[in-house]
Structure formats: C-alpha cells, structure tokens
Scaffold this active site. Sequence first.
Site, PDB file in Angstrom:
ATOM      1  N   CYS A 132      12.146 -53.891 -90.609  1.00  0.00           N
ATOM      2  CA  CYS A 132      12.285 -54.926 -89.584  1.00  0.00           C
ATOM      3  C   CYS A 132      11.545 -56.203 -89.984  1.00  0.00           C
ATOM      4  O   CYS A 132      10.438 -56.160 -90.505  1.00  0.00           O
ATOM      5  CB  CYS A 132      11.690 -54.452 -88.265  1.00  0.00           C
ATOM      6  SG  CYS A 132      12.568 -53.052 -87.576  1.00  0.00           S
ATOM      7  N   ARG A 192      14.394 -57.734 -97.072  1.00  0.00           N
ATOM      8  CA  ARG A 192      13.582 -56.591 -96.657  1.00  0.00           C
ATOM      9  C   ARG A 192      14.442 -55.374 -96.325  1.00  0.00           C
ATOM     10  O   ARG A 192      13.929 -54.258 -96.257  1.00  0.00           O
ATOM     11  CB  ARG A 192      12.743 -56.959 -95.421  1.00  0.00           C
ATOM     12  CG  ARG A 192      11.731 -58.046 -95.678  1.00  0.00           C
ATOM     13  CD  ARG A 192      11.196 -58.613 -94.390  1.00  0.00           C
ATOM     14  NE  ARG A 192      10.414 -57.666 -93.631  1.00  0.00           N
ATOM     15  CZ  ARG A 192       9.089 -57.554 -93.702  1.00  0.00           C
ATOM     16  NH1 ARG A 192       8.409 -58.337 -94.503  1.00  0.00           N
ATOM     17  NH2 ARG A 192       8.455 -56.684 -92.962  1.00  0.00           N
ATOM     18  N   TRP A 205      15.778 -52.658 -88.817  1.00  0.00           N
ATOM     19  CA  TRP A 205      16.030 -51.514 -89.693  1.00  0.00           C
ATOM     20  C   TRP A 205      15.839 -50.293 -88.791  1.00  0.00           C
ATOM     21  O   TRP A 205      14.731 -50.013 -88.346  1.00  0.00           O
ATOM     22  CB  TRP A 205      15.017 -51.521 -90.847  1.00  0.00           C
ATOM     23  CG  TRP A 205      15.242 -50.484 -91.883  1.00  0.00           C
ATOM     24  CD1 TRP A 205      16.115 -50.545 -92.933  1.00  0.00           C
ATOM     25  CD2 TRP A 205      14.552 -49.230 -92.009  1.00  0.00           C
ATOM     26  NE1 TRP A 205      16.017 -49.408 -93.692  1.00  0.00           N
ATOM     27  CE2 TRP A 205      15.072 -48.584 -93.154  1.00  0.00           C
ATOM     28  CE3 TRP A 205      13.563 -48.579 -91.264  1.00  0.00           C
ATOM     29  CZ2 TRP A 205      14.634 -47.329 -93.570  1.00  0.00           C
ATOM     30  CZ3 TRP A 205      13.126 -47.342 -91.673  1.00  0.00           C
ATOM     31  CH2 TRP A 205      13.653 -46.724 -92.813  1.00  0.00           C
ATOM     32  N   ASN A 225       8.155 -54.742 -84.875  1.00  0.00           N
ATOM     33  CA  ASN A 225       8.226 -54.036 -86.158  1.00  0.00           C
ATOM     34  C   ASN A 225       7.236 -52.887 -86.089  1.00  0.00           C
ATOM     35  O   ASN A 225       6.048 -53.106 -85.901  1.00  0.00           O
ATOM     36  CB  ASN A 225       7.853 -54.994 -87.304  1.00  0.00           C
ATOM     37  CG  ASN A 225       7.898 -54.318 -88.659  1.00  0.00           C
ATOM     38  OD1 ASN A 225       8.329 -53.176 -88.775  1.00  0.00           O
ATOM     39  ND2 ASN A 225       7.457 -55.026 -89.678  1.00  0.00           N
ATOM     40  N   GLY A 226       7.742 -51.656 -86.237  1.00  0.00           N
ATOM     41  CA  GLY A 226       6.858 -50.498 -86.183  1.00  0.00           C
ATOM     42  C   GLY A 226       7.481 -49.397 -85.350  1.00  0.00           C
ATOM     43  O   GLY A 226       8.682 -49.424 -85.071  1.00  0.00           O
ATOM     44  N   GLU A 230      12.312 -42.589-112.648  1.00  0.00           N
ATOM     45  CA  GLU A 230      12.587 -43.964-112.212  1.00  0.00           C
ATOM     46  C   GLU A 230      14.051 -44.329-112.476  1.00  0.00           C
ATOM     47  O   GLU A 230      14.701 -44.970-111.645  1.00  0.00           O
ATOM     48  CB  GLU A 230      11.614 -44.924-112.905  1.00  0.00           C
ATOM     49  CG  GLU A 230      11.796 -46.396-112.607  1.00  0.00           C
ATOM     50  CD  GLU A 230      11.714 -46.756-111.112  1.00  0.00           C
ATOM     51  OE1 GLU A 230      11.301 -45.934-110.298  1.00  0.00           O
ATOM     52  OE2 GLU A 230      12.094 -47.903-110.782  1.00  0.00           O
ATOM     53  N   LYS A 261      16.679 -45.400-109.559  1.00  0.00           N
ATOM     54  CA  LYS A 261      17.453 -46.664-109.567  1.00  0.00           C
ATOM     55  C   LYS A 261      18.930 -46.356-109.357  1.00  0.00           C
ATOM     56  O   LYS A 261      19.607 -47.035-108.587  1.00  0.00           O
ATOM     57  CB  LYS A 261      17.282 -47.422-110.892  1.00  0.00           C
ATOM     58  CG  LYS A 261      15.963 -48.079-111.122  1.00  0.00           C
ATOM     59  CD  LYS A 261      15.698 -49.299-110.267  1.00  0.00           C
ATOM     60  CE  LYS A 261      15.008 -48.940-108.989  1.00  0.00           C
ATOM     61  NZ  LYS A 261      13.596 -48.825-108.929  1.00  0.00           N
ATOM     62  N   GLU A 285      19.645 -45.221-105.713  1.00  0.00           N
ATOM     63  CA  GLU A 285      19.428 -46.279-104.718  1.00  0.00           C
ATOM     64  C   GLU A 285      20.591 -47.252-104.626  1.00  0.00           C
ATOM     65  O   GLU A 285      20.999 -47.634-103.539  1.00  0.00           O
ATOM     66  CB  GLU A 285      18.204 -47.122-105.120  1.00  0.00           C
ATOM     67  CG  GLU A 285      16.890 -46.541-104.757  1.00  0.00           C
ATOM     68  CD  GLU A 285      15.782 -47.491-105.162  1.00  0.00           C
ATOM     69  OE1 GLU A 285      15.048 -47.928-104.283  1.00  0.00           O
ATOM     70  OE2 GLU A 285      15.635 -47.797-106.365  1.00  0.00           O
ATOM     71  N   HIS A 300      15.273 -23.591-116.932  1.00  0.00           N
ATOM     72  CA  HIS A 300      14.744 -22.780-115.824  1.00  0.00           C
ATOM     73  C   HIS A 300      15.559 -22.960-114.556  1.00  0.00           C
ATOM     74  O   HIS A 300      15.092 -22.617-113.463  1.00  0.00           O
ATOM     75  CB  HIS A 300      13.272 -23.133-115.583  1.00  0.00           C
ATOM     76  CG  HIS A 300      12.405 -22.832-116.764  1.00  0.00           C
ATOM     77  ND1 HIS A 300      12.165 -21.554-117.206  1.00  0.00           N
ATOM     78  CD2 HIS A 300      11.760 -23.651-117.648  1.00  0.00           C
ATOM     79  CE1 HIS A 300      11.392 -21.587-118.284  1.00  0.00           C
ATOM     80  NE2 HIS A 300      11.139 -22.859-118.571  1.00  0.00           N
ATOM     81  N   LYS A 311      12.826 -53.159 -98.158  1.00  0.00           N
ATOM     82  CA  LYS A 311      11.970 -53.617 -99.253  1.00  0.00           C
ATOM     83  C   LYS A 311      10.497 -53.354 -98.963  1.00  0.00           C
ATOM     84  O   LYS A 311       9.734 -53.012 -99.847  1.00  0.00           O
ATOM     85  CB  LYS A 311      12.194 -55.120 -99.453  1.00  0.00           C
ATOM     86  CG  LYS A 311      11.475 -55.706-100.638  1.00  0.00           C
ATOM     87  CD  LYS A 311      12.126 -55.264-101.924  1.00  0.00           C
ATOM     88  CE  LYS A 311      11.356 -55.691-103.158  1.00  0.00           C
ATOM     89  NZ  LYS A 311      11.748 -54.881-104.324  1.00  0.00           N
TER      90      LYS A 311
HETATM   91  C1  F6R Z   1      12.501 -48.351-105.222  1.00  0.00           C
HETATM   92  C2  F6R Z   1      11.498 -48.988-104.399  1.00  0.00           C
HETATM   93  C3  F6R Z   1      10.689 -48.130-103.499  1.00  0.00           C
HETATM   94  C4  F6R Z   1       9.254 -48.647-103.416  1.00  0.00           C
HETATM   95  C5  F6R Z   1       8.456 -47.853-102.370  1.00  0.00           C
HETATM   96  C6  F6R Z   1       7.027 -48.307-102.318  1.00  0.00           C
HETATM   97  O1  F6R Z   1      13.232 -49.256-105.973  1.00  0.00           O
HETATM   98  O2  F6R Z   1      11.336 -50.179-104.418  1.00  0.00           O
HETATM   99  O3  F6R Z   1      10.703 -46.801-103.904  1.00  0.00           O
HETATM  100  O4  F6R Z   1       8.665 -48.534-104.668  1.00  0.00           O
HETATM  101  O5  F6R Z   1       9.044 -48.023-101.111  1.00  0.00           O
HETATM  102  O6  F6R Z   1       6.945 -49.665-102.035  1.00  0.00           O
HETATM  103  P1  F6R Z   1       5.707 -50.518-102.474  1.00  0.00           P
HETATM  104  O7  F6R Z   1       5.695 -50.564-103.960  1.00  0.00           O
HETATM  105  O8  F6R Z   1       5.946 -51.871-101.862  1.00  0.00           O
HETATM  106  O9  F6R Z   1       4.501 -49.854-101.920  1.00  0.00           O
END
Ligand code: F6R
Length: 609
Positions: free
Chosen positions: A2, A27, A75, A100-101, A482, A486, A489, A505, A604
Amino acid sequence: MCGIIGGVSPSDITSTLIDGLHRLEYRGYDSAGIAVVDLHGRLARRRAVGKVAALAGMLSDDPLHGRVGIAHTRWATHGRPHTDNAHPHMSRDSVAVVHNGIVENYAALRDELTAEGYCFISETDTEVIAHLVERQLRRANNLREAVGAAVQRLEGAFTFAAVAVSEPDRLVAARQGSPLVVGIGDAGCFVASDTYALLPVARRFIYLEEGDVVELTGNSFRIHDAGGRLVERAASEVQSSLSVSDKEGFRHYMLKEIHEQPDVVARTLDTWLEGGHLNPDRLAPHARALFAQVRGAHIIACGTSYHAGLVARYWLESLGIPCHVEVASEYRYRKQVIMPGTLLVTISQSGETADTLAPLREAAGKGYLASVTVCNVPNSSLVRESDIAMLTRAGPEIGVASTKAFTAQLVALAILALALARRDGDIHPAESAWLHALRDLPESLRTLLRSDLGLDALSSTLSRGNHALFLGRGIQYPVAMEGALKLKEISYIHAEAYPAGELKHGPLALVDDAMPVIFTLPQDHLLAKTCSNLKEVQARGGRTMVFADDRAAASLQGNGDVVRLGVVPEPVAPIVFTLPLQLLAYHTAVVKGADVDQPRNLAKSVTVE
Ligand code: F6R
C-alpha cells in the site's frame, strides 16, 4: 505494498496526488483511490480497481477539485481487490482515511462499532479506522486529538492519513509500523509512504518516528510523539540523485536496472575503498574496534536479500567467521541462542521490510555485540535503527523484482566479510585477490552484458513450459535460488532451486524431457561433482541449460545448451553468474507477455508481516 500520499495545498491538489500515485506504482498494488475535501466543503471520492491510469481516466471524465486530499494504492490484505475495498474509506461522509498496515484487532473493533450503529461496507480492516476517527471527532476538540485517540485503540501496523469535513484546511497522519515522510514544498505540505512520491513537490523531508502524529496545514506542520508531546524532527534536503529517472530507452525498468549493474557495483565498491584498498574506517569510525570483537554473525533478511545473506555465509565461513543465516519471518519467532561476540546483520533493499525490521527492534538486550544493516535506502528505518549502515548505492530500484540491489548487496557483503576477517589489524591473506576481482568486476559485467548470450532460444523454451529446476553447488546454490525466484516472480513459471547434490534424493523424479534444468557451473572445487549431477539429468532425458565459466565449459561433453560466461574469478562468481539468470527470467517473462516491472500479487516494499 500500500502507498499513501496526501497533502494540503493553496491550490488544487488532485493532479499532485495522482502524480504521486503514479510514483508509488512501483511498490505493487491492485487498486487505487483518492478523496478530497471539495470546494463546497464536502468529501468527494473516486476509486478504481487496477492501474492508477484507470483512476486518472475516471477523474478526467468526472473531475474532483480540492486543496486538501488523500490518495492510496492498495495491496490487498483483508478483502479482495474490489472498488468497495479500495481506499480511501469513509465514515458517515465526514471522515476519510487511507491506511498502510494491518489492524490486528479490527474484528473486535468492528463488532463494537457495529453495535453503536456504524455501517461497514468493505471487507477491510481499514474501515474501522475511519469510524473510530469519526466517533472520536465527536468527543475530541479537533482532528488531531481524534486521530490520537483512535491510535490508542488500534493494535498492529496502522500508518494512516485522515481528513475531515469539520476541518477542511488540514490533514492528520499517524505513523505506526510502516514509514511515513512529511514533504515541505512551495506547493504545500504533504505526507507519503516514501520520498519518491513527493519529489516533484517537496524539497525538505522529515521522516516520522514510530508513534508520531503529524498535523498539516497549507504552510505549516506540527508533530506530536507517541506520548503526545510536541516534538521537532530533523529535516533533510533531498539529494538530486534520488530522482526516479525514466527507462532511458529500455523496454522495462527491470532491463534498465540489470544494465546498470556495472556502474552500481563500481559505485558501491568505491564507498569503502581508498586507492583501491579497503578502508574499514569508511564503514564507520568505530568499525575497526568493533569488528575486532566479532566472533560470528547472524544474518537476517527476506527473499532476494536472504539469498544475498546465504552467499555471504559461504564468504564469511571461507574467511573463518562462523555465520548463521535465516529468513527473518522465521527467525523472529524462534528461541535464538546468541553466542558472545555475535554481530546481527540485516539485509534489505527497502529498509522497511516489516519481517526484517522486527528482529532488529527485538534484538536489544539479547546479547548481540552490535547491528549492521546492508541497505539501499538512506533514512529508511533499518538504516536509522542499526548501529552501522552499509549503504548500497544502487539508486532507486523500480522493477519489483530486485536485480541491481541484489548485486550491490553482494558487493557490500564481500566488503563486510573482508573487514571482519581482519584480525588484530592483520589483513586476511585472501583480501588482495578478492579486491582485485572486485575492482575488475564492473568491466567483466559490462562485457557480459554486451555479449550475445543466446538467451532468446532458452527463454522461448522456458516460456513453453510450466516448470524449471535450478541447480548449483556450494556458493552457487543461493545463486540458483535467486535465479529460480526471478523466474517465478516475473514469468509465473514454477521454478525450484536445489543443491545439485540433493537431486538424487528426490527431485530427480521430476526430470523428463519436459523439465528444463538450469545449472550454474563455475570453475571451482565442486566442478567435477556438479558435472556428475549434470550427467544424471541428461541420462534421464532432462533438457539442460548450463551457465558455465569458459574453463568449466571445456570439460563438458555431450548434449545440452551451454552459455559461456568467460573466465570468472572465484570470489566474484556469485555476482557474475547472477546476471545471465536475471536476463533469462526477464526474456522469458517478455516472451510470455507478463507485466515485468509490476508482477501480479507482489509488492516492492513489504511493510506488513
Ligand atoms: C524479489 C524481491 C523480494 C525482496 C524481499 C525483501 O525480487 O525483491 O524477495 O527481496 O521482499 O525486501 P527488502 O530487500 O526490501 O527487505
């Protein structure tokens, strides 16, 4: 997650609020809304599911005008994305709020307010805030006191902004759990979830503390702390480098950010190097003395930042420093055993991740030596609340899927590992080779990004399937994690990462000619082992895609796609191998026509638990 923006201006505020919402889009959100106290002193509101553009379109058909207003990108947490659930929420046409929250005691409050005759229209937890403020406004002297009294009844995370028809010249906002910044400019006073939203209209920023309540009028503001005392908070001027630039000719922010990585690595590295050598004083004036006492590290982070922490564990252990790494949301609710001399290290792009912030806040009195954060946002909560902040210099990251922030974190963590490895002032024997590799890294990444890696064919193969496995051994295992994150996501393809040795395994059962299996193959002590795992997959008809160091590629025979990455020095291999995996995910998502920069359901800055 949010996004809140609101303000009081001497002129019409609607376009400023909509522009701010566009700036909050990165975000992640599913619906948007705006409410203003209009020129007749009434609350007027518009809300739309989907993009801010839909809300803007609604406003061009049916405009709003007012000098005081609030707006929001939602969100969903409580209640699906729907117009009725979109913010602002209103109470009896006299109070509007954006939030927000998560209000954890909303169910009890809802019952209480319903019994008093308040009518609930949405499925959200937020609507209780609107009704609470309205109820308190009948009893209090003004909106600020009503907001303060409402705050007393709320539990959980509830940063919110409120406007009321009874006070058409002001806005009151409270910070609890997620960030709120006050921006002062020629066009009025504003609040927002982050600085970027206010860059066009404000030059001075005040970051509110937990529990603060701010009252804005067109040309002034007052802040009361959690105890109700009037307080002064330091203001900072915005740095021009914080401005969110456009895509600079790239099709998506994510692609632009992938291509920024050579510069980001160079900039981040420069922060702690002097004449090409590590200067621990640049981490903090007391870093040398503090680090001399460190006996181990606990690294806490989420998502991509957690993967950076996992890479760091291999680095720290290779330099003789014990290290434990954990996902923040799990760590927080476990009984931790903290040995003397343990450093708490948090890693976060945003610096506002609720799951990561909580363990830092709860660390006090648990016996940690000190806290260090590796973070990309100056003035964020993690930066302000940690003993030492290592700022990564990736610049604003707009693509929801983290790319350049991750590589910048890895650079910072490599530097932290080297600084911790110095004992009694003695430089670790590995330091010189590490620094050499790090200094050469920006140029190697530039070369890699300029070369044609032949990813189009691999991406189109991946885009036709629904699953993929990513395999790596040792320090390449978190790189594989990672890569898988990616891909899932942004392309919505189910991808899982495994340590390559773990394949037999269980996951080997998944392998057939429809299962792409992506390997990372550096030239290291595990090369022969990883090659055996590759053979196991190929023997079962699996479709392999191998990202390999040139020297390692030479030892590959047989079928399968091989992408050569040049000769990659071991200390920086996790960083170099990450880039092609980012590009693979990016191109696959593009082939699938997915919303690369704003993938569905994701946010974000994750400011709720
Ligand atoms: C993936 C991504 C998320 C963040 C996670 C933590 O591409 O961006 O997995 O890494 O939400 O966010 P931060 O780094 O802002 O604490």
